[in-house]
Design an enzyme around this catalytic site. Sequence first.
Site, PDB file in Angstrom:
ATOM      1  CG  HIS A  62     -59.540 -61.150  67.423  1.00 59.03           C
ATOM      2  ND1 HIS A  62     -60.429 -60.458  68.206  1.00 59.03           N
ATOM      3  CD2 HIS A  62     -59.825 -62.473  67.617  1.00 59.03           C
ATOM      4  CE1 HIS A  62     -61.216 -61.308  68.848  1.00 59.03           C
ATOM      5  NE2 HIS A  62     -60.864 -62.537  68.499  1.00 59.03           N
ATOM      6  CE  LYS A  72     -57.563 -54.913  65.579  1.00 63.63           C
ATOM      7  NZ  LYS A  72     -57.812 -56.183  66.293  1.00 63.63           N
ATOM      8  CE1 TYR A 132     -61.372 -53.174  68.336  1.00 64.90           C
ATOM      9  CE2 TYR A 132     -61.909 -52.743  70.637  1.00 64.90           C
ATOM     10  CZ  TYR A 132     -62.033 -53.515  69.493  1.00 64.90           C
ATOM     11  OH  TYR A 132     -62.821 -54.638  69.524  1.00 64.90           O
ATOM     12  CG  ASP A 170     -61.489 -65.345  70.702  1.00 68.93           C
ATOM     13  OD1 ASP A 170     -61.316 -65.190  69.476  1.00 68.93           O
ATOM     14  OD2 ASP A 170     -61.785 -64.398  71.461  1.00 68.93           O
TER      15      ASP A 170
END
Length: 201
Positions: A62, A72, A132, A170
């Site tokens: 991603h 992140k 995250y 995905d």
Amino acid sequence: MQIRELSIPDSYEITPKQHPDDRGLFTEWYRFDRLEEAVGHPLELRQGNLSVSKRGSVRGIHFADIPPSQAKYVTVPHGAVVDYVVDIRIGSPTFGLWDSVLLDDVDRRAVYVAEGLGHCFVALTEGATVSYLVSDTYNPGREHGINPLDADIALVFPPEAGDPILSPKDTDAPGLIEARGSGFLPTWDAARAFYASLDEK
């Protein structure tokens, strides 16, 4: 706390110092000042995310449009995953390459992923919990993905993960070459310019 740059520029492995005693342990898993020293600018936090995954679950690859994209800071409070950073910045000296770090509840490492890089992980344990912190809020119109099974990227999943479990989002995502041809991958120059603008703040 030890901070080491990975083989993909602008991504880092963070290993905290743990302080065990007869009650358990204590550790500083995030320090904004130490990260800023390594990265060159502060990580301005906008959102915190948490996922819980079955063993074999793959989430990614991603990324978000730059600017502002999404930096992140990833860690695993429970279980274990292999975390992958994929360089998808056109023109980067490491374009199409990746590096990985084992994140688990033993060494309690974290990974910093700069804006414009691809991010993915595979769960090695049942109920692997990934936390995250991110630099911007989720914006579905600016979010993109690359198929994590793409042969041109060739991520290597450990055998202990078992068969990969992917979401339709995905599996339907394009491969790296198709994504590049579609024109929505970030560029190395745009990423560097954005990092420089953050350094000046």
